[in-house]
Scaffold this active site. Structure first.
Site, PDB file in Angstrom:
ATOM      1  N   TYR A 158     -15.959  -1.579  -7.838  1.00 30.31           N
ATOM      2  CA  TYR A 158     -16.957  -2.269  -6.973  1.00 30.31           C
ATOM      3  C   TYR A 158     -18.289  -1.732  -7.172  1.00 30.31           C
ATOM      4  CZ  TYR A 158     -19.071  -3.930  -2.441  1.00 30.31           C
ATOM      5  OH  TYR A 158     -19.882  -4.437  -1.533  1.00 30.31           O
ATOM      6  N   THR A 160     -19.653  -0.190  -9.600  1.00 30.06           N
ATOM      7  CA  THR A 160     -20.489  -0.805 -11.012  1.00 30.06           C
ATOM      8  C   THR A 160     -20.856  -2.039 -10.845  1.00 30.06           C
ATOM      9  OG1 THR A 160     -18.838   0.987 -12.114  1.00 30.06           O
ATOM     10  CG2 THR A 160     -19.665  -0.801 -13.400  1.00 30.06           C
ATOM     11  N   ALA A 161     -19.918  -2.984 -10.158  1.00 31.19           N
ATOM     12  CA  ALA A 161     -20.241  -4.348 -10.296  1.00 31.19           C
ATOM     13  C   ALA A 161     -21.492  -4.553  -9.305  1.00 31.19           C
ATOM     14  CB  ALA A 161     -19.106  -5.165  -9.476  1.00 31.19           C
ATOM     15  N   ILE A 191     -22.286  -3.163   6.859  1.00 28.25           N
ATOM     16  CA  ILE A 191     -22.347  -4.171   7.836  1.00 28.25           C
ATOM     17  C   ILE A 191     -21.212  -4.474   8.468  1.00 28.25           C
ATOM     18  CG2 ILE A 191     -22.992  -6.807   8.020  1.00 28.25           C
ATOM     19  CD1 ILE A 191     -25.297  -5.269   7.007  1.00 28.25           C
TER      20      ILE A 191
END
Length: 251
Positions: A158, A160-161, A191
């Site tokens: 995640y 890295t993305a 959030i």
């Protein structure tokens, strides 16, 4: 909510628009007077949002889509563009922050996360841009995250993305700028959504992040509405290839 008159009548597509941040953005663009459509894999949540906004006199269009399917993304974007009569603005919001144990991650796990969190942003843009060209320009807002700045060890793919989204934003801005299509990026902090509270967040973890922030309150989906509308509107007409951090001052 800040109003931007040039958003009235603009055709806006939001990915992952059925809940959380995406739902807040769908509602905000509706209230801004835009023609709004959204993609989501959760048809039930999409239906509830459409019904809710319908009660306020708005009629966003929705198409069910598994964003992991690149061909399906192109088909869904085309379907919404047909319903909306074109596309002026693309909000690449959809993501899924699964936790992964470093020692247990497989190639399939890694590829799944990249497909959910990075790959579809490119193919949604590729499908949307022809409509923006016809309109003489447009705006793309990609949603990244501060997660990759925090050295979080349980989200390797995640993170890295989300770092890759910043690079993708700059590359698309360079390619599309000569065609009057702007591409910018928002990096939210923590959030607090219903999904996050259900899966990951506790009162203690929220308190720790608030303590780290300059602003001493938990951030909610509505905190991303203003920055997103700004980047989608002509108020940011001279901005492209930029990243805005919205994290209450945590980084």
């Amino acid at each position: 909510m800040q109003q931007y008159g040039d958003l009235i009548g603009k055709a806006v597509l939001v990915t992952g628009g059925a809940s959380g941040i995406g739902a807040a953005l769908v509602e905000a663009f509706c209230r801004a007077g835009s023609r709004v459509g959204f993609l989501d894999i959760d048809s039930d949540a999409a239906g509830r949002l459409v019904d809710k906004l319908g009660g306020d006199g708005f009629a966003p269009a929705s198409v069910a889509c598994d964003l992991r399917d690149a061909d399906g993304v192109a088909t869904a974007v085309e379907a919404l563009a047909t319903q909306l009569g074109g596309l002026d603005i693309l909000i690449n919001n959809a993501a899924r922050d699964d936790r992964q144990d470093f020692d247990a991650v497989t190639a399939a796990d890694w590829d799944e996360s990249q497909a959910v969190n990075l790959r579809h942003l490119f193919f949604a843009a590729q499908a949307a841009v022809p409509y923006m060209r016809k309109a003489g320009g447009g705006a793309i807002v990609n949603f990244s995250s501060i997660a990759y700045l925090l050295n979080m060890g349980d989200i390797p793919s995640y993170a890295t993305a989300k770092a890759g989204i910043v690079g993708l934003t700059r590359s698309l801005a360079g390619r599309l700028g000569p065609e009057n299509i702007r591409v910018n990026c928002i990096l939210p902090g923590m959030i607090v959504t219903e999904r996050q509270k259900r899966l990951w967040l506790t009162e203690e973890s929220i308190a720790r992040m608030v303590d780290r922030q300059c602003l001493k309150r938990a951030l909610e989906p509505g905190d991303l509405v203003g920055p997103c509308l700004f980047l989608a509107s002509s108020a940011s007409g001279g901005m492209t290839a930029q990243s805005i951090i919205v994290d209450g001052g945590a980084t």
